[in-house]
Write an enzyme that holds these catalytic residues in place. Structure first.
Site, PDB file in Angstrom:
ATOM      1  N   LYS A 124     -49.229  63.303 -17.137  1.00 58.20           N
ATOM      2  CA  LYS A 124     -50.557  62.988 -17.672  1.00 58.20           C
ATOM      3  C   LYS A 124     -51.578  63.587 -16.733  1.00 58.20           C
ATOM      4  CE  LYS A 124     -52.409  60.807 -21.171  1.00 58.20           C
ATOM      5  NZ  LYS A 124     -51.892  60.598 -22.546  1.00 58.20           N
ATOM      6  N   ASP A 164     -55.919  64.014 -25.317  1.00 58.69           N
ATOM      7  CA  ASP A 164     -55.916  62.551 -25.257  1.00 58.69           C
ATOM      8  C   ASP A 164     -57.389  62.166 -25.462  1.00 58.69           C
ATOM      9  OD1 ASP A 164     -54.222  60.064 -24.586  1.00 58.69           O
ATOM     10  OD2 ASP A 164     -55.880  59.810 -23.211  1.00 58.69           O
TER      11      ASP A 164
HETATM   12  P1  NDP Z   1     -60.418  59.995 -28.957  1.00 55.79           P
HETATM   13  O1  NDP Z   1     -61.198  60.430 -27.791  1.00 55.79           O
HETATM   14  O2  NDP Z   1     -60.282  60.888 -30.133  1.00 55.79           O
HETATM   15  O3  NDP Z   1     -60.966  58.577 -29.472  1.00 55.79           O
HETATM   16  C1  NDP Z   1     -61.014  57.469 -28.640  1.00 55.79           C
HETATM   17  C2  NDP Z   1     -61.731  56.348 -29.357  1.00 55.79           C
HETATM   18  O4  NDP Z   1     -61.652  55.167 -28.572  1.00 55.79           O
HETATM   19  C3  NDP Z   1     -63.216  56.636 -29.558  1.00 55.79           C
HETATM   20  O5  NDP Z   1     -63.657  55.977 -30.707  1.00 55.79           O
HETATM   21  C4  NDP Z   1     -63.806  56.031 -28.291  1.00 55.79           C
HETATM   22  O6  NDP Z   1     -65.173  55.678 -28.412  1.00 55.79           O
HETATM   23  C5  NDP Z   1     -62.963  54.799 -28.123  1.00 55.79           C
HETATM   24  N1  NDP Z   1     -62.919  54.410 -26.714  1.00 55.79           N
HETATM   25  C6  NDP Z   1     -62.570  55.192 -25.664  1.00 55.79           C
HETATM   26  N2  NDP Z   1     -62.696  54.521 -24.517  1.00 55.79           N
HETATM   27  C7  NDP Z   1     -63.126  53.292 -24.860  1.00 55.79           C
HETATM   28  C8  NDP Z   1     -63.447  52.127 -24.121  1.00 55.79           C
HETATM   29  N3  NDP Z   1     -63.330  52.114 -22.777  1.00 55.79           N
HETATM   30  N4  NDP Z   1     -63.853  51.024 -24.799  1.00 55.79           N
HETATM   31  C9  NDP Z   1     -63.968  51.050 -26.154  1.00 55.79           C
HETATM   32  N5  NDP Z   1     -63.686  52.116 -26.907  1.00 55.79           N
HETATM   33  C10 NDP Z   1     -63.271  53.217 -26.267  1.00 55.79           C
HETATM   34  O7  NDP Z   1     -58.970  59.602 -28.378  1.00 55.79           O
HETATM   35  P2  NDP Z   1     -57.606  59.395 -29.171  1.00 55.79           P
HETATM   36  O8  NDP Z   1     -57.869  58.834 -30.515  1.00 55.79           O
HETATM   37  O9  NDP Z   1     -56.812  60.626 -29.029  1.00 55.79           O
HETATM   38  O10 NDP Z   1     -56.876  58.288 -28.253  1.00 55.79           O
HETATM   39  C11 NDP Z   1     -56.997  56.894 -28.491  1.00 55.79           C
HETATM   40  C12 NDP Z   1     -55.853  56.156 -27.801  1.00 55.79           C
HETATM   41  O11 NDP Z   1     -54.611  56.632 -28.320  1.00 55.79           O
HETATM   42  C13 NDP Z   1     -55.768  56.363 -26.279  1.00 55.79           C
HETATM   43  O12 NDP Z   1     -55.250  55.188 -25.696  1.00 55.79           O
HETATM   44  C14 NDP Z   1     -54.751  57.484 -26.161  1.00 55.79           C
HETATM   45  O13 NDP Z   1     -54.109  57.486 -24.889  1.00 55.79           O
HETATM   46  C15 NDP Z   1     -53.780  57.084 -27.259  1.00 55.79           C
HETATM   47  N6  NDP Z   1     -52.901  58.152 -27.735  1.00 55.79           N
HETATM   48  C16 NDP Z   1     -53.407  59.320 -28.268  1.00 55.79           C
HETATM   49  C17 NDP Z   1     -52.562  60.280 -28.735  1.00 55.79           C
HETATM   50  C18 NDP Z   1     -53.068  61.508 -29.415  1.00 55.79           C
HETATM   51  O14 NDP Z   1     -52.236  62.251 -29.963  1.00 55.79           O
HETATM   52  N7  NDP Z   1     -54.360  61.765 -29.458  1.00 55.79           N
HETATM   53  C19 NDP Z   1     -51.091  60.145 -28.619  1.00 55.79           C
HETATM   54  C20 NDP Z   1     -50.666  58.855 -28.133  1.00 55.79           C
HETATM   55  C21 NDP Z   1     -51.558  57.920 -27.686  1.00 55.79           C
HETATM   56  P3  NDP Z   1     -66.320  56.615 -27.747  1.00 55.79           P
HETATM   57  O15 NDP Z   1     -66.434  57.779 -28.670  1.00 55.79           O
HETATM   58  O16 NDP Z   1     -67.508  55.735 -27.741  1.00 55.79           O
HETATM   59  O17 NDP Z   1     -65.841  56.971 -26.369  1.00 55.79           O
END
Ligand code: NDP
Length: 444
Positions: A124, A164
């Site tokens: 990571k 991510d």
């Molecule tokens: P994105 O950046 O596309 O989206 C993240 C979302 O979560 C946004 O809506 C963001 O809001 C919100 N968010 C981020 N940080 C916080 C916080 N501290 N408190 C509240 N909301 C928050 O990321 P992903 O959708 O790719 O990832 C989401 C989760 O899924 C993570 O935990 C990631 O590790 C996990 N994941 C992702 C994979 C992938 O293929 N993308 C694979 C496996 C797991 P804002 O825009 O306001 O920051």
């Protein structure tokens, strides 16, 4: 091995990395019994070799904003374990990123990648740079600066990063472009690439779709159909978007979405037209979820999390520790039947205990969100073959991988009373493969 002693020793050695300690503390007690059936593991101190990353790169990233002001951020890459394949795991760009968070993610990734059945080790990386509020040109300059440090340490057979939080198709494009320029080489060193330059169909959809496929498998163990079920989803990024996409197709009703400022509650459910709006809002306009509430005249709760809303199913898809004990108790009191983690470690240890004590269906992220890295693995295969598979082919492979992961969880996690402890199942299944590979390769 006494899990508690190993955890205490890691706490002493890494006192400022609470998320890393949290992740390790959730895994070790569940594999303790299996581990202790193999005295050879203990003799070679396999547990510490598995918990402590192979190596950590930490570097300064210097970039210039549109006004000519120079900024510095931290960059990291954790190469956790490559016993079963090249290091593999995403990059996270978010202001909250630090070493401990990335170490937790790399540790989890090692087990997750093992579960996929594909040959990928765990890694990571990322930065405390946040693309939010930055211009395209600023994001590009940052990605290029980040890559001028990282490129030496990655490669198609060494370490293959992906996206991510904060790293989507745009960022992967800029990172890959700079990598290619620096190495003078066109290789499959990144996954999540654009379709035009080696990306795989279904990769953007994979984590969200995979989570829903896994959920269907869990529900099937109870003979429950997803159709007509009310679902709370958190986040509104990549994982949340494609989770909702699949749920709409399957006839479920999604009533919430969120971002780091708050959540929306739409009692009529998010339909295809509203989903298209979210895609535009988040991926093109890069706006806030509050604007959904203004457009469709629904409730918006500033600073809130959606877990107090009544639902049958909860799919946390934003970030770590977004469901605490109180949130979990609210969900259970409101009759939730299943919780499937799209995000990594979104439930605190207390929340997990609440779900398991209530005997609801609960799957940890390392199992239910493994679809993303699985299709990344399939992207690596396609790059090696220099071929592209069809959408149907990739989706079908993703579906069967999620089914296999579910079956492994049931095999290793079914308790005496028939309850499937998916946490234990995923940890034991993921652990055994890595452990056997490490033993076979000697003391390293
Ligand atoms: P994105 O950046 O596309 O989206 C993240 C979302 O979560 C946004 O809506 C963001 O809001 C919100 N968010 C981020 N940080 C916080 C916080 N501290 N408190 C509240 N909301 C928050 O990321 P992903 O959708 O790719 O990832 C989401 C989760 O899924 C993570 O935990 C990631 O590790 C996990 N994941 C992702 C994979 C992938 O293929 N993308 C694979 C496996 C797991 P804002 O825009 O306001 O920051």
């Amino acid at each position: 091995m006494k899990a508690i002693e190993v955890i205490e020793s890691l706490k002493r050695r890494f006192p400022n990395e609470p998320e890393y300690i949290q992740a390790v503390s959730q895994v070790l007690p569940t594999i303790e019994e299996t581990y202790n059936q193999h005295p050879e593991f203990e003799k070679s101190n396999l547990i510490e070799r598995l918990c402590i990353p192979d190596r950590v790169y930490e570097f300064r990233v210097t970039w210039t904003d549109d006004r000519g002001q120079v900024h510095t951020n931290m960059g990291y890459r954790i190469q956790h374990n490559n016993a079963i394949g090249p290091y593999k795991g995403g990059l996270r760009f978010h202001s909250s990123v630090n070493l401990g968070i990335l170490k937790f993610l790399a540790f989890e990734q090692t087990f997750k990648n093992s579960l996929t059945t594909l040959p990928m080790g765990g890694a990571k990386g990322g930065s405390d740079f946040s693309p939010r509020g930055k211009s395209n040109a600023e994001v590009m300059r940052f990605c290029q600066a980040f890559m001028t440090e990282l490129w030496r340490n990655i490669g198609p057979d060494v370490d293959v990063p992906a996206g991510d939080i904060g790293v989507g198709g745009r960022e992967v494009g800029y990172l890959f472009g700079m990598y290619k320029k620096l190495t003078h080489e066109y290789s499959g060193t990144f996954t999540g690439k654009g379709l035009e330059f080696g990306g795989s169909l279904i990769r953007p959809e994979a984590t969200g779709y995979g989570n829903v496929y896994f959920l269907q498998e869990m529900l099937a163990t109870k003979g429950i159909d997803i159709k007509g079920k009310t679902v709370c989803v958190s986040g509104s990024g990549n994982v949340a978007q494609y989770t909702v996409d699949k749920l709409i197709d399957l006839g479920a009703k999604v009533v919430t979405l969120s971002d780091s400022n708050g959540y929306i509650y739409d009692p009529d459910g998010i339909d295809r037209e509203k989903w298209n709006y979210v895609m535009e809002l988040k991926n093109i306009e890069r706006g806030r979820i509050r604007e959904y509430a203004e457009k469709y005249n629904v409730k918006y709760v500033e600073g809130g999390r959606p877990w107090g809303e009544k639902c049958d199913i909860a799919l946390p898809s934003a970030t770590q520790n977004e469901i605490d004990g109180d949130d979990a108790r609210k969900l259970v009191a409101n009759g939730v039947i299943a919780v499937g983690e799209g995000a990594n470690m979104p439930s605190t240890p207390e929340a997990i205990k609440v779900f398991q004590d209530a005997r609801i269906l609960y799957s940890p992220g390392k199992a239910s969100n493994a679809g993303g890295v699985s299709v990344s693995g399939l992207e690596m295969s396609q790059n090696s073959e220099r071929l592209s598979w069809t959408r149907e082919e990739v989706d079908q492979k993703l579906h069967s991988i999620m089914k296999n992961i579910h079956a492994a969880c049931v095999q290793y996690g079914t308790e005496k009373d028939g309850y499937v402890n998916y946490v234990k199942g995923a940890n034991v299944a993921g652990f055994m493969k890595v452990a056997k590979a490490m033993m076979a390769q000697g003391i390293l």
